[in-house]
Design an enzyme around this catalytic site. Structure first.
Site, short mmCIF file in Angstrom:
data_model
loop_
_atom_site.label_atom_id
_atom_site.label_comp_id
_atom_site.label_asym_id
_atom_site.label_seq_id
_atom_site.Cartn_x
_atom_site.Cartn_y
_atom_site.Cartn_z
CG ASP A 1 9.51 8.89 -4.76
OD1 ASP A 1 8.45 9.07 -5.38
OD2 ASP A 1 10.13 7.81 -4.77
CG ASP B 1 7.92 3.47 -9.82
OD1 ASP B 1 7.67 4.70 -9.84
OD2 ASP B 1 8.41 2.90 -8.83
C1 GLA Z 1 9.19 5.40 -6.21
C2 GLA Z 1 9.73 6.11 -7.44
C3 GLA Z 1 10.80 5.25 -8.08
C4 GLA Z 1 11.92 4.99 -7.08
C5 GLA Z 1 11.34 4.36 -5.82
C6 GLA Z 1 12.38 4.28 -4.70
O1 GLA Z 1 8.49 4.24 -6.54
O2 GLA Z 1 8.70 6.39 -8.34
O3 GLA Z 1 11.32 5.87 -9.25
O4 GLA Z 1 12.55 6.20 -6.78
O5 GLA Z 1 10.24 5.10 -5.32
O6 GLA Z 1 11.86 3.74 -3.52
#
Ligand code: GLA
Length: 392
Positions: A148, A203
């Site tokens: 990430d 997301d």
């Molecule tokens: C980010 C990523 C998500 C998930 C969260 C976890 O937002 O884009 O897909 O992995 O972190 O905290």
């Protein structure tokens, strides 16, 4: 002079040996399950074991799903030597035992970390510990790493992801490397040599079309917000390097059956990674049948590895096109209207001049050929997904 030469040779050979990714992985888009969309931080070893069991019992494994990936929140600390520590309450048997359990089922095991000092959920990230973390993953038997981009102030995406790529490669254990920097630094332009898939959006939300506004622009949102952000990226994808419009929200209780079908079909058209994000233990037969439709999955997993794209945009009605091996084509007729929509397709207007047999991949039946017009009614927020088979 000799000392300089030796130093040069060291760095040169290091670069030559380690500055690469594992190239024989993810030759078709990775398929699996990830904990985030349904469970967020509520992950523990019993859940993961049960998901692995359900992956088998539901037929998902037989349909091609392979990786079980624990997203954020499995990690709590570093030990005195700097090695990462899994949450001892939630993972009392340890990550190695869990990976062994998953492997014994014939599945593969994945974890999550972050290029920053802390993950998005404020757990320890990998910054400054990249090689140590890669060694730990190799010891545990990790096959997939999602990496990430939270808390990375001052870092450069390409450098940070390349560093982790090198660390993974140096251990010698093949790991699918999933970049999750949300498309901020256009990874499609530089990540083909770094990872096997890269997120192209923020997301995905568990809804159909609600955008997430960030700094005055759409960052991500529901299914069709993320879908619309893929147009134009098709040329960057191919075997071993995929655009990732984020994990599936199919079966997470908000999308209708039509929307689930459209979401899944379109992700297959896009050659997107198929990471299920629902609770496999309790999914309905309808959701299971959808996620395991082999004819639709075959479009996603086609060995040619072409990402599909929109070839017609009539506002609320769109047509997606994906070239398949064997001179075949997948066509997805997508109705974004809130009501059903009747359409007649004249194949010649889509430059389909040869006569092909038409296979409906959701009905599992042939329905004529492209020698004449094709008329169909598509329910609201739904698709008709077709394979056009050319005569040999
Ligand atoms: C980010 C990523 C998500 C998930 C969260 C976890 O937002 O884009 O897909 O992995 O972190 O905290």
């Amino acid at each position: 002079m000799i000392r300089r030469l030796l130093i040069f040779l060291f760095f040169f050979s290091y670069h030559f040996l380690y500055a690469q990714k594992f190239t024989e992985l993810a030759l078709t888009p990775p398929m699996g399950w990830n904990s985030w969309n349904c469970f967020e931080c509520d992950v523990h070893e019993q859940l993961i074991r049960e998901i692995a069991d359900a992956m088998i019992a539901s037929g998902m494994k037989d349909a091609g799903y392979e990786y079980i990936v624990i997203d954020d929140c499995w990690q709590v600390d570093r030990d005195k030597d700097g090695f990462i520590v899994a949450d001892p309450q939630r993972f009392p048997s340890g990550i190695k035992a869990l990976a062994d359990y998953v492997h014994d089922k014939g599945l593969k095991f994945g974890l999550y970390s972050c290029a920053g000092q802390m993950t998005c959920a404020k757990r320890p990230g990998s910054r400054g510990h990249e090689f140590q973390d890669a060694i730990m993953y190799a010891r545990w038997g990790v096959d997939y790493l999602k990496y990430d981009w939270c808390n990375t102030e001052g870092q450069t995406a390409q450098e940070s992801y390349s560093l982790m790529r090198d660390a993974l490669y140096a251990t010698g254990r093949p790991v699918v490397f999933s970049l999750c920097e949300w498309g901020l630094n256009k990874p499609w332009e530089w990540a083909a040599g770094v990872g096997h898939l890269w997120r192209t959006t923020g997301d995905i939300r568990n809804n159909w079309d609600i955008p997430d506004a960030k700094e005055g622009k759409v960052w991500a949102g529901g299914v069709i917000i993320n879908l619309d952000m893929q147009q134009g990226l098709e040329k960057y994808a191919g075997p071993g390097h995929w655009n990732d419009p984020d994990m599936l929200q199919v079966g997470n209780g908000v999308l209708t059956e039509s929307e689930n079908r459209a979401h899944f079909s379109l992700w297959c058209m896009l050659a997107a990674p198929l990471m299920a994000g629902n609770d496999l233990r309790t999914m309905t037969p309808a959701v299971r049948d959808l996620l395991t439709n082999r004819e639709v999955i075959a479009v996603n997993q086609d060995s040619l590895g072409k990402q599909g794209y929109k070839i017609r945009d009539d506002g609320e009605f769109e047509i997606f096109y994906k070239l398949l091996s064997g001179r075949n084509l997948a066509i997805c007729l997508f109705n974004r209207h809130d009501t059903e929509f009747k359409v007649t397709i004249d194949w010649k207007t889509l430059q389909i001049k040869e006569t092909c047999r038409i296979r409906d991949l959701w009905k599992h039946e042939y329905c004529g050929d492209t020698g004449r017009n094709f008329t169909v009614t598509i329910p609201a927020h739904d698709v008709i997904m077709l394979k056009l088979e050319k005569a040999e």
